[in-house]
Design a protein around this motif. Structure first.
Motif, mmCIF file in Angstrom:
data_model
loop_
_atom_site.group_PDB
_atom_site.id
_atom_site.type_symbol
_atom_site.label_atom_id
_atom_site.label_comp_id
_atom_site.label_asym_id
_atom_site.label_seq_id
_atom_site.Cartn_x
_atom_site.Cartn_y
_atom_site.Cartn_z
ATOM 1 N N UNK A 7 18.459 77.665 8.577
ATOM 2 C CA UNK A 7 17.083 77.256 8.306
ATOM 3 C C UNK A 7 16.357 78.462 7.737
ATOM 4 N N UNK A 8 15.931 78.335 6.490
ATOM 5 C CA UNK A 8 15.253 79.436 5.822
ATOM 6 C C UNK A 8 13.821 79.563 6.361
ATOM 7 N N UNK A 9 13.326 80.792 6.359
ATOM 8 C CA UNK A 9 11.980 81.069 6.832
ATOM 9 C C UNK A 9 10.944 80.603 5.805
ATOM 10 N N UNK A 10 9.705 80.504 6.263
ATOM 11 C CA UNK A 10 8.584 80.145 5.400
ATOM 12 C C UNK A 10 7.383 80.993 5.805
ATOM 13 N N UNK A 43 22.534 76.127 18.618
ATOM 14 C CA UNK A 43 21.340 76.029 17.776
ATOM 15 C C UNK A 43 20.299 76.994 18.338
ATOM 16 N N UNK A 44 19.761 77.839 17.472
ATOM 17 C CA UNK A 44 18.767 78.821 17.910
ATOM 18 C C UNK A 44 17.753 79.070 16.812
ATOM 19 N N UNK A 45 16.532 79.348 17.228
ATOM 20 C CA UNK A 45 15.494 79.800 16.317
ATOM 21 C C UNK A 45 15.353 81.306 16.460
ATOM 22 N N UNK A 46 14.804 81.942 15.444
ATOM 23 C CA UNK A 46 14.643 83.384 15.454
ATOM 24 C C UNK A 46 13.164 83.759 15.447
ATOM 25 N N UNK A 47 12.854 84.889 16.042
ATOM 26 C CA UNK A 47 11.499 85.428 15.979
ATOM 27 C C UNK A 47 11.191 85.798 14.530
ATOM 28 N N UNK A 48 9.910 85.885 14.166
ATOM 29 C CA UNK A 48 9.545 86.315 12.814
ATOM 30 C C UNK A 48 10.096 87.714 12.504
ATOM 31 N N UNK A 49 10.232 88.023 11.219
ATOM 32 C CA UNK A 49 10.798 89.310 10.813
ATOM 33 C C UNK A 49 9.932 90.491 11.243
ATOM 34 N N UNK A 76 13.953 84.723 1.494
ATOM 35 C CA UNK A 76 15.236 85.380 1.735
ATOM 36 C C UNK A 76 15.533 85.527 3.220
ATOM 37 N N UNK A 77 14.621 85.106 4.055
ATOM 38 C CA UNK A 77 14.749 85.303 5.496
ATOM 39 C C UNK A 77 15.255 84.043 6.185
ATOM 40 N N UNK A 78 15.773 84.221 7.391
ATOM 41 C CA UNK A 78 16.295 83.115 8.189
ATOM 42 C C UNK A 78 15.370 82.896 9.383
ATOM 43 N N UNK A 79 15.005 81.641 9.633
ATOM 44 C CA UNK A 79 14.152 81.301 10.767
ATOM 45 C C UNK A 79 14.969 80.770 11.945
ATOM 46 N N UNK A 105 5.314 70.907 6.429
ATOM 47 C CA UNK A 105 4.453 71.368 5.328
ATOM 48 C C UNK A 105 5.172 71.386 3.977
ATOM 49 N N UNK A 106 6.318 70.720 3.839
ATOM 50 C CA UNK A 106 7.058 70.736 2.591
ATOM 51 C C UNK A 106 7.697 72.073 2.276
ATOM 52 N N UNK A 107 7.802 72.956 3.269
ATOM 53 C CA UNK A 107 8.351 74.296 3.046
ATOM 54 C C UNK A 107 9.805 74.436 3.489
ATOM 55 N N UNK A 108 10.379 73.393 4.065
ATOM 56 C CA UNK A 108 11.705 73.509 4.649
ATOM 57 C C UNK A 108 12.802 73.701 3.620
ATOM 58 N N UNK A 109 13.784 74.490 4.016
ATOM 59 C CA UNK A 109 14.954 74.724 3.185
ATOM 60 C C UNK A 109 16.125 75.026 4.116
ATOM 61 N N UNK A 110 17.260 74.367 3.859
ATOM 62 C CA UNK A 110 18.461 74.547 4.686
ATOM 63 C C UNK A 110 19.590 74.999 3.771
#
Length: 116
Positions: A7-10, A43-49, A76-79, A105-110
């Motif tokens: 899951x790409x960051x936004x 499955x895990x989420x990551x803290x912000x960069x 370029x970041x991973x969420x 918000x239409x920002x998702x990218x996998x």
């Protein structure tokens, strides 16, 4: 075959904004489906960069360089990620296509990548 659904960051995930309750519910349902199908490994989420750092190796044989976050190129970041164990690349793509927009918000990218 192991695949990672990355899951790409936004801007929102980098700001630490949590998904809406509706999106949280949809993602919970999706994860339950993965578990029920027996394909979800993790499955895990990551803290912000802003909580992370990068270690780079610009000069061979020299000490690595440490750069503290945040990092500006959010695309370029991973969420977060979901690791799945499926029978084929096609099945991995099918599961990725079923995921709700992970950022809203239409920002998702996998990004779908096979694990060695």
């Amino acid at each position: 075959m192991l695949f990672m659904l990355i899951v790409k960051a936004s801007r929102n995930s980098e700001a630490g904004n949590l998904p809406s309750p509706e999106l949280m519910e949809a993602m919970t349902k999706y994860n339950e489906e993965l578990v029920e199908a027996g394909v979800r490994v993790m499955a895990k989420g990551l803290h912000p960069s802003s909580n992370g750092l990068r270690i780079s190796f610009p000069n061979p044989g020299e000490k690595p360089v440490v750069t503290e976050g945040p990092f500006t190129e959010s695309n370029d970041l991973v969420a977060g990620f979901i690791l799945i164990d499926v029978k084929s690349r096609e099945e991995a793509i099918e599961w990725a296509m079923r995921m709700p927009d992970p950022q809203g918000y239409g920002e998702g990218q996998i990004e779908v990548r096979q694990v060695f």
